[in-house]
Write a protein that holds these residues in place. Structure first.
Motif, short mmCIF file in Angstrom:
data_model
loop_
_atom_site.label_atom_id
_atom_site.label_comp_id
_atom_site.label_asym_id
_atom_site.label_seq_id
_atom_site.Cartn_x
_atom_site.Cartn_y
_atom_site.Cartn_z
N ASP A 84 0.84 -1.20 0.00
CA ASP A 84 0.00 0.00 0.00
C ASP A 84 0.87 1.25 0.00
O ASP A 84 2.01 1.25 0.44
CB ASP A 84 -0.90 0.03 1.25
CG ASP A 84 -2.05 -0.94 1.12
OD1 ASP A 84 -2.30 -1.41 0.01
OD2 ASP A 84 -2.69 -1.22 2.14
N ASN A 88 -1.77 4.97 -3.68
CA ASN A 88 -2.16 3.76 -4.38
C ASN A 88 -2.82 2.75 -3.45
O ASN A 88 -2.13 2.00 -2.78
CB ASN A 88 -0.92 3.16 -5.02
CG ASN A 88 -1.26 2.36 -6.26
OD1 ASN A 88 -2.37 2.43 -6.74
ND2 ASN A 88 -0.30 1.61 -6.75
N VAL A 89 -4.13 2.76 -3.38
CA VAL A 89 -4.87 1.81 -2.55
C VAL A 89 -5.17 0.59 -3.42
O VAL A 89 -5.88 0.68 -4.41
CB VAL A 89 -6.17 2.42 -2.02
CG1 VAL A 89 -6.99 1.39 -1.26
CG2 VAL A 89 -5.86 3.61 -1.12
N TYR A 117 -10.89 3.95 -6.22
CA TYR A 117 -9.76 3.01 -6.12
C TYR A 117 -10.03 1.79 -7.01
O TYR A 117 -10.41 0.72 -6.52
CB TYR A 117 -9.55 2.57 -4.67
CG TYR A 117 -9.39 3.73 -3.71
CD1 TYR A 117 -8.25 4.54 -3.75
CD2 TYR A 117 -10.37 4.01 -2.76
CE1 TYR A 117 -8.10 5.60 -2.87
CE2 TYR A 117 -10.23 5.08 -1.88
CZ TYR A 117 -9.10 5.87 -1.95
OH TYR A 117 -8.95 6.93 -1.09
N LEU A 120 -8.70 -1.89 -6.22
CA LEU A 120 -9.06 -2.57 -4.97
C LEU A 120 -9.81 -3.87 -5.29
O LEU A 120 -10.60 -3.94 -6.21
CB LEU A 120 -9.96 -1.65 -4.14
CG LEU A 120 -10.11 -1.90 -2.65
CD1 LEU A 120 -8.75 -1.93 -1.96
CD2 LEU A 120 -11.00 -0.83 -2.03
N ARG A 276 -5.69 0.49 2.48
CA ARG A 276 -6.98 0.06 1.94
C ARG A 276 -8.04 -0.02 3.04
O ARG A 276 -9.22 0.21 2.78
CB ARG A 276 -6.85 -1.27 1.19
CG ARG A 276 -6.39 -2.45 1.99
CD ARG A 276 -6.16 -3.65 1.04
NE ARG A 276 -5.80 -4.84 1.77
CZ ARG A 276 -4.60 -5.10 2.25
NH1 ARG A 276 -3.62 -4.21 2.09
NH2 ARG A 276 -4.35 -6.23 2.89
N ALA A 279 -9.04 3.59 3.56
CA ALA A 279 -9.88 4.05 2.45
C ALA A 279 -11.31 3.55 2.62
O ALA A 279 -12.27 4.30 2.41
CB ALA A 279 -9.30 3.55 1.12
#
Length: 302
Positions: A84, A88-89, A117, A120, A276, A279
């Motif tokens: 991670d 940039n997720v 994202y 993901l 993530r 997020a």
């Protein structure tokens, strides 16, 4: 202790078979067997009971497997944090929620998270069973009660109530009940009280069914209840958060509702810095704020 041998031991213990572990590790069965024997010799103990049906851990093997499982979780967490970045997720995120909330509230909103994202990968696990977050059965949970484990970060998202809803078309055809006793003349749609659900919802269903209701439709999840109500089948017992997405639902008997049910977001302390998870948390909080604004505007309008 040899890390490579520990990795092979963990795969064998997890699979319960030399052959299956070899397939996972891309090693021959004999190579896996040699590594396990070498590890047992270095530790001076037997790690597996060997049976025709497979391998069973000895007491010493259980102790070592507990240690390698802990190592594997920490390595997974470290790997995720390394992958991670601020901008940039990406990577897999395992999210668990109840069938009702996950199907009816969360899933329809996930498109907004994916737009932000696109890399993901979400594994959405919808079931009433409470998954063990510290054991990494899931990364994030949305639960209908406060988590009991102490090593979880938890946040109350909102309080919901179960209420009675129908469509205008159904009420125009069957009439609008004015009292609880009037429900006896209507078809009631709900979950059975012996189905997994929040206790407050089950109590409201019992209260409604005590009115000698003649016609019922019971469904084992709220998605089925909602679809039946929207199809004008009858009056349904549903969570109030649905009104934001389904303004065609008309509340029946404004004074009839369940007690408050808290909704919590929770995740393990060790995932606090994982991008993530952050997020997803921020996305859910934004959606909850939008829902609260809708509630406030609606209550003011009335």
């Amino acid at each position: 202790m040899d890390w490579d041998k520990l990795r092979i031991f963990h795969a064998v213990a997890d699979a319960g078979s030399l052959t299956h572990a070899g397939d996972t590790l891309h090693l021959s069965q004999s190579a896996v067997s040699r590594q396990i024997r070498a590890l047992e010799e270095s530790l001076g103990t037997t790690l597996f009971h060997r049976h025709a049906r497979g391998l069973i851990l000895t007491e010493q093997g259980e102790l070592l497997f507990e240690a390698t499982s802990s190592m594997a979780r920490k390595l997974d967490s470290a790997s995720a944090r390394i992958k991670d970045s601020e901008e940039n997720v990406l990577g897999e995120l395992k999210v668990t929620a109840t069938v009702g909330f996950g199907t009816l509230w969360l899933a329809p909103r996930l498109v907004k998270l994916y737009r932000k994202y696109p890399d993901l990968k979400i594994d959405l696990i919808l079931e009433e069973r409470v998954l063990d977050l510290p054991m990494r059965e899931a990364d994030v949970a949305i639960r209908m009660k406060e988590p009991s484990q102490s090593d979880l970060i938890r946040r109350r998202l909102l309080n919901i109530r179960m209420r009675l809803y129908a469509t205008t078309e159904y009420l125009a055809h069957a009439g609008t009940p004015k009292t609880m006793e009037d429900l006896a003349k209507h078809r009631i749609i709900c979950q059975k009280t012996d189905q997994p659900q929040v206790a407050a919802g089950a109590r409201l269903v019992q209260e409604v069914m005590a009115q000698n209701v003649n016609s019922t439709l019971t469904v084992n999840n709220y998605f089925g209840v909602l679809q039946s109500v929207l199809a004008h089948v009858g009056i349904g017992v549903l969570p109030d958060y649905l009104t934001a997405d389904h303004p065609e639902l008309v509340r029946v008997l404004d004074d009839t509702e369940s007690g408050e049910v808290p909704v919590f977001l929770a995740y393990p302390e060790e995932l606090r810095q994982t991008q993530r998870v952050a997020a997803f948390r921020d996305f859910v909080l934004e959606e909850i704020q939008a829902y609260r604004r809708y509630q406030s505007e609606n209550s003011n309008a009335h």
